[in-house]
Design an enzyme around this catalytic site. Sequence first.
Site, PDB file in Angstrom:
ATOM      1  N   ASP A  10       0.881  -1.169   0.000  1.00  7.74           N
ATOM      2  CA  ASP A  10       0.000   0.000   0.000  1.00  7.74           C
ATOM      3  C   ASP A  10       0.921   1.223   0.000  1.00  7.74           C
ATOM      4  O   ASP A  10       2.125   1.108   0.279  1.00  7.74           O
ATOM      5  CB  ASP A  10      -0.855  -0.076   1.271  1.00  7.74           C
ATOM      6  CG  ASP A  10      -1.502   1.236   1.624  1.00  7.74           C
ATOM      7  OD1 ASP A  10      -2.220   1.786   0.767  1.00  7.74           O
ATOM      8  OD2 ASP A  10      -1.273   1.730   2.743  1.00  7.74           O
ATOM      9  N   ASP A  12      -0.141   5.101   1.012  1.00  9.04           N
ATOM     10  CA  ASP A  12      -0.368   6.071   2.094  1.00  9.04           C
ATOM     11  C   ASP A  12      -0.487   5.385   3.445  1.00  9.04           C
ATOM     12  O   ASP A  12      -1.366   4.555   3.635  1.00  9.04           O
ATOM     13  CB  ASP A  12      -1.622   6.888   1.796  1.00  9.04           C
ATOM     14  CG  ASP A  12      -1.420   7.778   0.583  1.00  9.04           C
ATOM     15  OD1 ASP A  12      -2.190   7.638  -0.375  1.00  9.04           O
ATOM     16  OD2 ASP A  12      -0.461   8.567   0.582  1.00  9.04           O
ATOM     17  N   GLU A  19      -0.533  11.157   5.411  1.00  3.68           N
ATOM     18  CA  GLU A  19      -1.859  11.779   5.492  1.00  3.68           C
ATOM     19  C   GLU A  19      -1.854  13.210   6.026  1.00  3.68           C
ATOM     20  O   GLU A  19      -2.744  13.991   5.665  1.00  3.68           O
ATOM     21  CB  GLU A  19      -2.855  10.895   6.268  1.00  3.68           C
ATOM     22  CG  GLU A  19      -3.182   9.573   5.590  1.00  3.68           C
ATOM     23  CD  GLU A  19      -3.876   9.693   4.234  1.00  3.68           C
ATOM     24  OE1 GLU A  19      -4.198  10.811   3.794  1.00  3.68           O
ATOM     25  OE2 GLU A  19      -4.069   8.644   3.588  1.00  3.68           O
ATOM     26  N   GLY A  52      -9.897   7.480  -1.418  1.00  6.92           N
ATOM     27  CA  GLY A  52      -9.895   8.249  -2.666  1.00  6.92           C
ATOM     28  C   GLY A  52     -10.163   9.705  -2.389  1.00  6.92           C
ATOM     29  O   GLY A  52     -11.180  10.052  -1.767  1.00  6.92           O
ATOM     30  N   HIS A  82      -9.401  18.424  -6.942  1.00  9.17           N
ATOM     31  CA  HIS A  82      -8.509  17.309  -6.592  1.00  9.17           C
ATOM     32  C   HIS A  82      -7.203  17.370  -7.378  1.00  9.17           C
ATOM     33  O   HIS A  82      -6.126  17.041  -6.857  1.00  9.17           O
ATOM     34  CB  HIS A  82      -9.203  15.968  -6.826  1.00  9.17           C
ATOM     35  CG  HIS A  82      -8.410  14.829  -6.295  1.00  9.17           C
ATOM     36  ND1 HIS A  82      -7.766  13.910  -7.102  1.00  9.17           N
ATOM     37  CD2 HIS A  82      -8.114  14.481  -5.018  1.00  9.17           C
ATOM     38  CE1 HIS A  82      -7.126  13.051  -6.351  1.00  9.17           C
ATOM     39  NE2 HIS A  82      -7.326  13.364  -5.081  1.00  9.17           N
ATOM     40  N   ARG A  83      -7.268  17.835  -8.614  1.00  8.40           N
ATOM     41  CA  ARG A  83      -6.025  17.996  -9.388  1.00  8.40           C
ATOM     42  C   ARG A  83      -5.116  19.029  -8.719  1.00  8.40           C
ATOM     43  O   ARG A  83      -3.915  18.848  -8.607  1.00  8.40           O
ATOM     44  CB  ARG A  83      -6.334  18.382 -10.838  1.00  8.40           C
ATOM     45  CG  ARG A  83      -6.735  17.196 -11.716  1.00  8.40           C
ATOM     46  CD  ARG A  83      -6.661  17.522 -13.199  1.00  8.40           C
ATOM     47  NE  ARG A  83      -7.651  18.520 -13.587  1.00  8.40           N
ATOM     48  CZ  ARG A  83      -8.921  18.209 -13.899  1.00  8.40           C
ATOM     49  NH1 ARG A  83      -9.338  16.940 -13.802  1.00  8.40           N
ATOM     50  NH2 ARG A  83      -9.790  19.130 -14.265  1.00  8.40           N
ATOM     51  N   THR A 123      -5.027   3.269  -3.234  1.00  8.72           N
ATOM     52  CA  THR A 123      -6.144   4.128  -3.639  1.00  8.72           C
ATOM     53  C   THR A 123      -5.632   5.471  -4.147  1.00  8.72           C
ATOM     54  O   THR A 123      -6.337   6.191  -4.841  1.00  8.72           O
ATOM     55  CB  THR A 123      -7.040   4.374  -2.403  1.00  8.72           C
ATOM     56  OG1 THR A 123      -7.389   3.107  -1.841  1.00  8.72           O
ATOM     57  CG2 THR A 123      -8.278   5.140  -2.760  1.00  8.72           C
TER      58      THR A 123
END
Length: 258
Positions: A10, A12, A19, A52, A82-83, A123
């Site tokens: 994974d 993150d 985070e 996500g 989000h970009r 994700t």
Amino acid sequence: MTALRALIFDVDGTLADTEEAHRQAFNDAFLAHDLPWQWSAATYRELLGVTGGKERIARYVESLGLPVVERERLRRIVPLVHRTKTEAFAGLVEMGGVPLLPGVARLLSEARSAGLRLGIASTTTARNLTALLTRNIGTSALSWFDAISTGDVVAQKKPAPDIYRHALAVLGLPAGACVALEDSELGVRAAKAAGLFTVAVPTRWTSDQSFMLADLVLPSLGDPQRPVDARTEELIGAKWLGLRQLAALHAAREDLRC
Ligand code: XBP
Ligand code: MG
């Protein structure tokens, strides 16, 4: 008994404790788009229940109880926000503020030396992984992975098993030949639903979650400079989780399955 052939990481919370940087990046993006939102750590911890980044923003919009027209307007700009967030996160990573967690570089190196294959099942957005590996290891690091399954490559994000099944398909390996390394309950659920032996190393963001499904839960992977505590050492038989210990634990579980 199926021998261990690959490690699937994974991103993150597993490769790095990312985070807090994500939270800052979301807040930077909200400012850049004149959105009156600033996610506190407490709010963000709750929102991590949605995997996500785009889905997380969308869920937050839903929670605001806005008039339909405003809600639809905001829904339409989620990909754009989000970009912006993704670029802000990459910038934070490129400044060096998000190092790999203890034992990650060591375990990657041990796996490569032993001829195991490496995969990513995350994700997160691919851009984030590129920034993280390039800043912390170098531009060659991406080529270490035979499978890089991230973000929108699957419709159903974690806890659905899809992203792990995608990585297994790219690797061309059965789940029993692989080990997943995760940090969150949703990630462990995804890996277990895909049939993988799963090691969980919770972070400060996920330590209050349930890891009942994980095959092994550790406070850290550990390394010579930062050995694990005495109780964990007794559990894994070493001062850090080396590939040898991991392969033995995986084999023991495989033996039980046969
Ligand atoms: C954790 C996530 C991601 C990140 C934010 O991914 O749920 O959404 O929080 O990254 P992982 P994006 O599976 O690696 O633990 O904004 O790119 O989604
Ligand atoms: Mg994670």
